[in-house]
Design a protein around this motif. Structure first.
Motif, PDB file in Angstrom:
ATOM      1  N   GLN A   1     -17.228  33.449   0.499  1.00  0.00           N
ATOM      2  CA  GLN A   1     -16.348  32.305   0.656  1.00  0.00           C
ATOM      3  C   GLN A   1     -16.877  31.328   1.706  1.00  0.00           C
ATOM      4  O   GLN A   1     -16.524  30.165   1.700  1.00  0.00           O
ATOM      5  CB  GLN A   1     -14.930  32.765   0.943  1.00  0.00           C
ATOM      6  CG  GLN A   1     -14.695  33.331   2.300  1.00  0.00           C
ATOM      7  CD  GLN A   1     -14.596  32.234   3.282  1.00  0.00           C
ATOM      8  OE1 GLN A   1     -14.025  31.184   3.001  1.00  0.00           O
ATOM      9  NE2 GLN A   1     -15.191  32.454   4.429  1.00  0.00           N
TER      10      GLN A   1
ATOM     11  N   TRP B   1     -15.584  26.629  13.194  1.00  0.00           N
ATOM     12  CA  TRP B   1     -15.041  27.880  12.646  1.00  0.00           C
ATOM     13  C   TRP B   1     -14.360  28.697  13.727  1.00  0.00           C
ATOM     14  O   TRP B   1     -13.296  29.256  13.531  1.00  0.00           O
ATOM     15  CB  TRP B   1     -16.151  28.687  11.983  1.00  0.00           C
ATOM     16  CG  TRP B   1     -16.469  28.170  10.638  1.00  0.00           C
ATOM     17  CD1 TRP B   1     -17.306  27.137  10.361  1.00  0.00           C
ATOM     18  CD2 TRP B   1     -15.921  28.616   9.399  1.00  0.00           C
ATOM     19  NE1 TRP B   1     -17.312  26.914   9.005  1.00  0.00           N
ATOM     20  CE2 TRP B   1     -16.480  27.802   8.395  1.00  0.00           C
ATOM     21  CE3 TRP B   1     -15.018  29.613   9.057  1.00  0.00           C
ATOM     22  CZ2 TRP B   1     -16.168  27.970   7.052  1.00  0.00           C
ATOM     23  CZ3 TRP B   1     -14.715  29.782   7.721  1.00  0.00           C
ATOM     24  CH2 TRP B   1     -15.287  28.967   6.735  1.00  0.00           C
TER      25      TRP B   1
ATOM     26  N   PRO C   1     -18.215  42.182   9.567  1.00  0.00           N
ATOM     27  CA  PRO C   1     -17.442  41.025   9.090  1.00  0.00           C
ATOM     28  C   PRO C   1     -16.667  41.312   7.809  1.00  0.00           C
ATOM     29  O   PRO C   1     -15.524  40.877   7.677  1.00  0.00           O
ATOM     30  CB  PRO C   1     -18.496  39.954   8.831  1.00  0.00           C
ATOM     31  CG  PRO C   1     -19.733  40.419   9.443  1.00  0.00           C
ATOM     32  CD  PRO C   1     -19.631  41.869   9.734  1.00  0.00           C
ATOM     33  N   ASN C   2     -17.277  42.056   6.906  1.00  0.00           N
ATOM     34  CA  ASN C   2     -16.572  42.378   5.668  1.00  0.00           C
ATOM     35  C   ASN C   2     -15.355  43.250   5.938  1.00  0.00           C
ATOM     36  O   ASN C   2     -14.296  43.076   5.328  1.00  0.00           O
ATOM     37  CB  ASN C   2     -17.505  43.080   4.681  1.00  0.00           C
ATOM     38  CG  ASN C   2     -18.372  42.087   3.923  1.00  0.00           C
ATOM     39  OD1 ASN C   2     -18.119  40.885   3.978  1.00  0.00           O
ATOM     40  ND2 ASN C   2     -19.372  42.587   3.245  1.00  0.00           N
TER      41      ASN C   2
ATOM     42  N   ASP D   1     -20.375  40.961  -1.059  1.00  0.00           N
ATOM     43  CA  ASP D   1     -20.219  40.502   0.316  1.00  0.00           C
ATOM     44  C   ASP D   1     -19.048  39.535   0.365  1.00  0.00           C
ATOM     45  O   ASP D   1     -19.178  38.344   0.113  1.00  0.00           O
ATOM     46  CB  ASP D   1     -21.512  39.824   0.775  1.00  0.00           C
ATOM     47  CG  ASP D   1     -21.405  39.379   2.222  1.00  0.00           C
ATOM     48  OD1 ASP D   1     -20.385  39.684   2.847  1.00  0.00           O
ATOM     49  OD2 ASP D   1     -22.344  38.732   2.698  1.00  0.00           O
ATOM     50  N   VAL D   2     -17.859  40.053   0.671  1.00  0.00           N
ATOM     51  CA  VAL D   2     -16.653  39.232   0.579  1.00  0.00           C
ATOM     52  C   VAL D   2     -16.631  38.125   1.615  1.00  0.00           C
ATOM     53  O   VAL D   2     -16.124  37.036   1.375  1.00  0.00           O
ATOM     54  CB  VAL D   2     -15.369  40.082   0.737  1.00  0.00           C
ATOM     55  CG1 VAL D   2     -15.056  40.774  -0.549  1.00  0.00           C
ATOM     56  CG2 VAL D   2     -15.484  41.037   1.888  1.00  0.00           C
ATOM     57  N   PHE D   3     -17.185  38.419   2.796  1.00  0.00           N
ATOM     58  CA  PHE D   3     -17.149  37.378   3.817  1.00  0.00           C
ATOM     59  C   PHE D   3     -18.110  36.251   3.480  1.00  0.00           C
ATOM     60  O   PHE D   3     -17.758  35.080   3.514  1.00  0.00           O
ATOM     61  CB  PHE D   3     -17.479  37.944   5.196  1.00  0.00           C
ATOM     62  CG  PHE D   3     -17.500  36.875   6.230  1.00  0.00           C
ATOM     63  CD1 PHE D   3     -16.324  36.453   6.813  1.00  0.00           C
ATOM     64  CD2 PHE D   3     -18.678  36.228   6.566  1.00  0.00           C
ATOM     65  CE1 PHE D   3     -16.324  35.427   7.727  1.00  0.00           C
ATOM     66  CE2 PHE D   3     -18.682  35.200   7.484  1.00  0.00           C
ATOM     67  CZ  PHE D   3     -17.504  34.802   8.063  1.00  0.00           C
TER      68      PHE D   3
ATOM     69  N   GLU E   1      -8.544  32.516   2.178  1.00  0.00           N
ATOM     70  CA  GLU E   1      -9.911  32.995   2.453  1.00  0.00           C
ATOM     71  C   GLU E   1     -10.562  32.236   3.613  1.00  0.00           C
ATOM     72  O   GLU E   1     -11.127  32.855   4.507  1.00  0.00           O
ATOM     73  CB  GLU E   1     -10.767  32.918   1.190  1.00  0.00           C
ATOM     74  CG  GLU E   1     -10.344  33.957   0.157  1.00  0.00           C
ATOM     75  CD  GLU E   1     -11.465  34.322  -0.791  1.00  0.00           C
ATOM     76  OE1 GLU E   1     -12.444  33.558  -0.873  1.00  0.00           O
ATOM     77  OE2 GLU E   1     -11.363  35.375  -1.439  1.00  0.00           O
ATOM     78  N   PRO E   2     -10.491  30.897   3.655  1.00  0.00           N
ATOM     79  CA  PRO E   2     -11.103  30.215   4.802  1.00  0.00           C
ATOM     80  C   PRO E   2     -10.454  30.595   6.128  1.00  0.00           C
ATOM     81  O   PRO E   2     -11.149  30.753   7.137  1.00  0.00           O
ATOM     82  CB  PRO E   2     -10.878  28.725   4.501  1.00  0.00           C
ATOM     83  CG  PRO E   2     -10.653  28.651   3.034  1.00  0.00           C
ATOM     84  CD  PRO E   2     -10.010  29.941   2.643  1.00  0.00           C
TER      85      PRO E   2
ATOM     86  N   PHE F   1     -12.706  41.072   7.457  1.00  0.00           N
ATOM     87  CA  PHE F   1     -12.199  40.144   6.444  1.00  0.00           C
ATOM     88  C   PHE F   1     -11.187  40.841   5.543  1.00  0.00           C
ATOM     89  O   PHE F   1     -10.090  40.330   5.291  1.00  0.00           O
ATOM     90  CB  PHE F   1     -13.384  39.611   5.628  1.00  0.00           C
ATOM     91  CG  PHE F   1     -13.028  38.515   4.679  1.00  0.00           C
ATOM     92  CD1 PHE F   1     -12.811  37.225   5.134  1.00  0.00           C
ATOM     93  CD2 PHE F   1     -12.934  38.762   3.324  1.00  0.00           C
ATOM     94  CE1 PHE F   1     -12.489  36.205   4.255  1.00  0.00           C
ATOM     95  CE2 PHE F   1     -12.616  37.747   2.434  1.00  0.00           C
ATOM     96  CZ  PHE F   1     -12.398  36.463   2.900  1.00  0.00           C
ATOM     97  N   LEU F   2     -11.541  42.048   5.096  1.00  0.00           N
ATOM     98  CA  LEU F   2     -10.616  42.787   4.228  1.00  0.00           C
ATOM     99  C   LEU F   2      -9.380  43.232   5.000  1.00  0.00           C
ATOM    100  O   LEU F   2      -8.271  43.229   4.479  1.00  0.00           O
ATOM    101  CB  LEU F   2     -11.313  44.002   3.608  1.00  0.00           C
ATOM    102  CG  LEU F   2     -12.336  43.681   2.525  1.00  0.00           C
ATOM    103  CD1 LEU F   2     -12.979  44.964   2.022  1.00  0.00           C
ATOM    104  CD2 LEU F   2     -11.676  42.944   1.365  1.00  0.00           C
TER     105      LEU F   2
ATOM    106  N   PRO G   1     -24.605  39.344   7.070  1.00  0.00           N
ATOM    107  CA  PRO G   1     -24.935  40.760   7.273  1.00  0.00           C
ATOM    108  C   PRO G   1     -24.019  41.645   6.431  1.00  0.00           C
ATOM    109  O   PRO G   1     -22.947  41.227   6.086  1.00  0.00           O
ATOM    110  CB  PRO G   1     -24.673  40.990   8.749  1.00  0.00           C
ATOM    111  CG  PRO G   1     -23.789  39.888   9.182  1.00  0.00           C
ATOM    112  CD  PRO G   1     -24.053  38.718   8.260  1.00  0.00           C
TER     113      PRO G   1
ATOM    114  N   ALA H   1     -11.709  34.026   7.080  1.00  0.00           N
ATOM    115  CA  ALA H   1     -13.112  33.975   7.495  1.00  0.00           C
ATOM    116  C   ALA H   1     -13.229  33.403   8.906  1.00  0.00           C
ATOM    117  O   ALA H   1     -13.994  33.899   9.725  1.00  0.00           O
ATOM    118  CB  ALA H   1     -13.918  33.136   6.513  1.00  0.00           C
TER     119      ALA H   1
ATOM    120  N   VAL I   1     -12.231  35.961  11.348  1.00  0.00           N
ATOM    121  CA  VAL I   1     -13.294  36.959  11.519  1.00  0.00           C
ATOM    122  C   VAL I   1     -14.286  36.475  12.578  1.00  0.00           C
ATOM    123  O   VAL I   1     -14.678  37.217  13.481  1.00  0.00           O
ATOM    124  CB  VAL I   1     -14.025  37.231  10.181  1.00  0.00           C
ATOM    125  CG1 VAL I   1     -15.294  38.028  10.408  1.00  0.00           C
ATOM    126  CG2 VAL I   1     -13.104  37.968   9.225  1.00  0.00           C
ATOM    127  N   VAL I   2     -14.659  35.196  12.485  1.00  0.00           N
ATOM    128  CA  VAL I   2     -15.598  34.635  13.462  1.00  0.00           C
ATOM    129  C   VAL I   2     -15.020  34.763  14.872  1.00  0.00           C
ATOM    130  O   VAL I   2     -15.690  35.199  15.812  1.00  0.00           O
ATOM    131  CB  VAL I   2     -15.908  33.155  13.122  1.00  0.00           C
ATOM    132  CG1 VAL I   2     -16.704  32.507  14.231  1.00  0.00           C
ATOM    133  CG2 VAL I   2     -16.663  33.070  11.801  1.00  0.00           C
TER     134      VAL I   2
END
Lengths: 664, 123
Positions: free
Chosen positions: B7, A170, A420-421, B2-4, A446-447, A424-425, B123, A450, A453-454
């Protein structure tokens, strides 16, 4: 006399109350410590280990009844996790329940707990000795919660700064997303400072694009090209007007002269043949197939003008000095046919038609366009000679992994308020988070979002001691000079090939020792007319139409300089050895992956012409230990004895498709 | 919402299975195909053709799968077309591949139990 007496009673009363209070506090502290969660946990573990272990192993087990902690002064961490996770490094507890179970995988072998602790990788509150306060579970707005399995690679990335860290898929993907999206155009991002931006220069864009195309593109780049790298800036129509006017007024360098070209003689069919032979699809997509290094060409005819395209193919560097595109040795007639094919056959029938009316453009509109260009930070990607030192338009992302999250950050989005959310947004739909966000919409999947984000969460504020960080060596720019250098620049070898870690990644063959791998005569003929050795690959070397002289110059240099002396060794090639090699070829199952004379697999290269293509010293070294030369190769190490490797080499050197017996 | 986390959980593979999948995609799909049905890009050139894992894996134990990965199909008396990876891949990688074969050998719809499910989703 009564006053002192009353005072004494009051004093006694206060003393009694105070005494009882202290007793209560003391008892409470004592009880709290005695009934601490971790003591119960340890008591249960004690019962468990009596069942799991034999008496001898039990006598060697660590004593219970105290807090276990790992102190890492250089990381400023105190981890008390082993107080409860008592079986973490003991394989005897592999099927025990949490929190006693053994750590999965081989991670503790490479990351010993006494050196790395627990929270370095897992996050959470290391000092805590109960479940809740250690932040095992998500807690809204908590600054450093434990990482979920989906996010844990963010913590790998804090130390492992390589672009492709091992076993962190990831993180690797996220770093790739960040690099490809060109985030560094607007943000300073630690670890990405050397990234090159590939957007075209726009000083002469007024000669290049059709006005009606430009408007569509500015409104939504992905509407024209699904793979477009440019994000959507959510421009309002007035801004599109002014930006178009500003861009179309940019006419610094006129295209190369094509006035003498007789377009009435252009032949689109011949142009299509030239397109196919030159293998343009190695870099450009056409109707869903082909490479992605260059822009897709499916509707290029609706985008660029004929004169500009003629000039660009004739010499791509005339307009775009840093382009990855090579300069083919086409004749003017070939370019004419090719341009006719591209501009007349590859069009979008639904594209808005050009309006023939000539409109007066106000200078004020152009000036507003310039302001919009600067306001949106377009200069970040599109280097513009008039705009230097404007700085990056977005904030630095140093410490983005520690950014404090507030309820206001989410505006109306109904999501769990976590870092993270939020990221992500921010990546997926920046306009939902803030009214005035200047960040454009990238339409990340989305992947991809994500993964990014990582990678972003791995960029922390406080830097780690150097001894904790691993990184890859920075490649040094390689710019060969002289005749060889001029050819490398003309044919843009390093857009696809790597040497000394520098160059593109399209080719899987680094050039570092190519002169010791391939025979000189083969190199000369291959450079003039590259034939596919790996039939299943779509990306094939283009047909440059280079002259024999040029091919010789390149081959001479490669054979003299791009060599590895350890490969330049004689291999005895007798007929007996070749016969033994032929048998080995069958028994080892080489045909599963390699083709010979039209039969066999196509995972590896076709070996039909090995005797004229490869050098024996290289074959032998390669067969003996493929992974040494190419990590991750699909050629496995068969553990061949030296004699077997030599026999196979002797056999492969007998293979040739040339029936005439002459060498090219 | 929790959107992250939503997925990221899709596949429901454990860490070691994810690792195994990555290796499988890199080294094996070219012949065995994405889902191990024996329909990889190179499969049509092979005689005998690669087996359909859904049928062939449950017949044997993981130790047998491991033997083939390490020493090649020739080691169990089959054709030499599946090469030996024991000298190429570290033992952790082979363990991961065996774990992922375990996923492929399960009938569709019977998703693996996610050890990570004990941990918070996100989280």
């Amino acid at each position: 006399m009564r006053t002192p007496q009353r005072a004494s009673v009051r004093f006694h009363l206060a003393f009694a109350v105070l005494g009882v209070t202290f007793l209560a506090i003391f008892s409470w502290v004592f009880l709290k410590e005695y009934l601490a969660e971790w003591r119960t946990t340890q008591a249960q573990f004690d019962q468990l280990q009596r069942r799991v272990k034999d008496p001898h192993a039990l006598s060697l087990a660590a004593p219970l009844g105290e807090i276990q902690q790992i102190w890492l002064p250089d990381l400023n961490r105190v981890d008390r996790c082993p107080t409860c996770h008592l079986g973490i490094d003991d394989p005897a507890f592999v099927s025990a329940p949490e929190p006693y179970t053994t750590h999965p995988g081989a991670w503790l072998r490479t990351h010993a707990p006494d050196r790395f602790g627990c929270t370095s990788c897992h996050g959470g509150q290391g000092e805590a000795t109960d479940f809740r306060n250690a932040a095992h579970q998500p807690i809204p707005y908590w600054s450093d919660p434990m990482r979920s399995p989906q996010l844990i690679e963010a913590n790998c990335g804090a130390c492992h700064r390589e672009r492709r860290p091992r076993q962190a898929v990831w993180l690797e993907k996220g770093r790739e997303v960040i690099a490809n999206a060109g985030c560094i155009a607007c943000h300073d991002i630690p670890g990405f400072s050397l990234e090159e931006l590939r957007a075209p220069r726009l000083e002469s864009v007024g000669y290049k694009v059709r006005p009606e195309w430009l408007r569509t593109w500015l409104a939504d780049p992905k509407a024209y090209l699904a793979q477009a790298r440019m994000p959507n800036f959510r421009l309002e129509p007035p801004e599109i007007d002014s930006l178009s006017a500003f861009l179309l007024a940019q006419r610094e360098t006129a295209p190369l002269d094509s006035a003498g070209i007789d377009w009435s003689k252009a032949d689109r069919d011949r142009g299509r043949t030239v397109f196919g032979e030159a293998r343009c699809v190695t870099c450009h997509r056409l109707e869903g197939r082909g490479g992605t290094m260059g822009p897709e060409l499916t509707t290029v005819g609706s985008k660029v003008g004929r004169a500009w395209l003629f000039s660009f193919i004739k010499d791509p560097t005339h307009d775009q000095p840093g382009t990855l595109m090579l300069r083919y040795r086409f004749t003017d007639d070939q370019i004419r046919d090719l341009v006719a094919y591209l501009t007349e056959d590859l069009i979008d029938p639904g594209a808005p038609q050009a309006s023939s009316e000539v409109r007066y453009v106000e200078p004020a509109l152009i000036e507003r366009g310039r302001e919009a260009f600067v306001r949106h930070g377009c200069y970040g990607c599109h280097r513009f000679s008039g705009m230097v030192d404007l700085g990056k338009i977005g904030p630095s992302l140093l410490g983005i992994g520690d950014r404090a999250i507030e309820a206001a950050d989410f505006r109306n989005a109904a999501v769990v308020p976590s870092r993270p959310n939020w990221l992500f947004l921010k990546l997926r739909a920046p306009d939902t988070l803030a009214d005035q966000s200047r960040m454009p919409t990238f339409n990340f999947s989305e992947p991809d979002a994500a993964a990014a984000v990582v990678a972003l969460l791995s960029i922390r504020r406080a830097d780690l001691p150097v001894s904790r960080v691993t990184d890859q060596p920075r490649p040094v720019r390689y710019e060969p000079q002289g005749t060889f250098g001029a050819l490398v620049a003309r044919y843009r070898c390093l857009s696809c090939h790597q040497t000394r870690g520098w160059g593109g990644e399209l080719s899987t063959v680094p050039l570092d020792r190519i002169g010791s791998q391939l025979q000189h005569a083969y190199l000369v003929s291959y450079l003039q007319l590259p034939s596919a050795v790996r039939v299943s690959l779509e990306e094939r070397m283009p047909w440059f139409r280079m002259t024999r002289e040029e091919a010789r110059t390149l081959a001479d240099y490669l054979a003299g300089v791009f060599v590895d002396d350890s490969l330049e060794r004689p291999v005895p090639l007798d007929a007996d050895a070749a016969r033994r090699g032929a048998r080995l070829y069958q028994t080892l199952g080489c045909r599963g992956c390699h083709s010979l004379g039209g039969t066999g697999g196509y995972v590896g290269p076709d070996l039909s012409d090995s005797g004229r293509r490869l050098k024996p010293g290289w074959i032998e070294a390669w067969l003996s230990d493929p992974g040494r030369w190419k990590p991750g190769t699909l050629q496995p190490n068969y553990g061949l004895k030296p004699e077997e490797a030599r026999s196979l080499t002797a056999y492969l050197m007998t293979l040739s498709t040339d029936r005439s017996g002459s060498t090219p | 919402m929790d959107v992250f986390g939503r997925q990221a959980q899709e596949e429901g593979l454990s860490r070691i299975e994810t690792d195994g999948k990555r290796l499988f995609v890199h080294y094996c799909v070219t012949c065995h195909g994405e889902t191990g049905e024996g329909d990889g890009q190179n499969a049509s050139t092979l005689a005998p053709a690669p087996p359909d894992f859904r049928a062939s894996l449950p017949v044997h134990q993981p130790a047998y799968w491991k033997q083939i990965i390490e020493a090649g199909s020739v080691a169990v008396g089959r054709s030499p077309l599946c090469p030996p990876w024991g000298r190429t891949l570290p033992s952790d990688d082979i363990t991961a591949l065996v774990a992922y074969l375990g996923v492929l050998s399960r009938p569709a719809g019977q998703k693996p139990v996610e050890p990570a499910a004990k941990a918070p989703a996100s989280p």
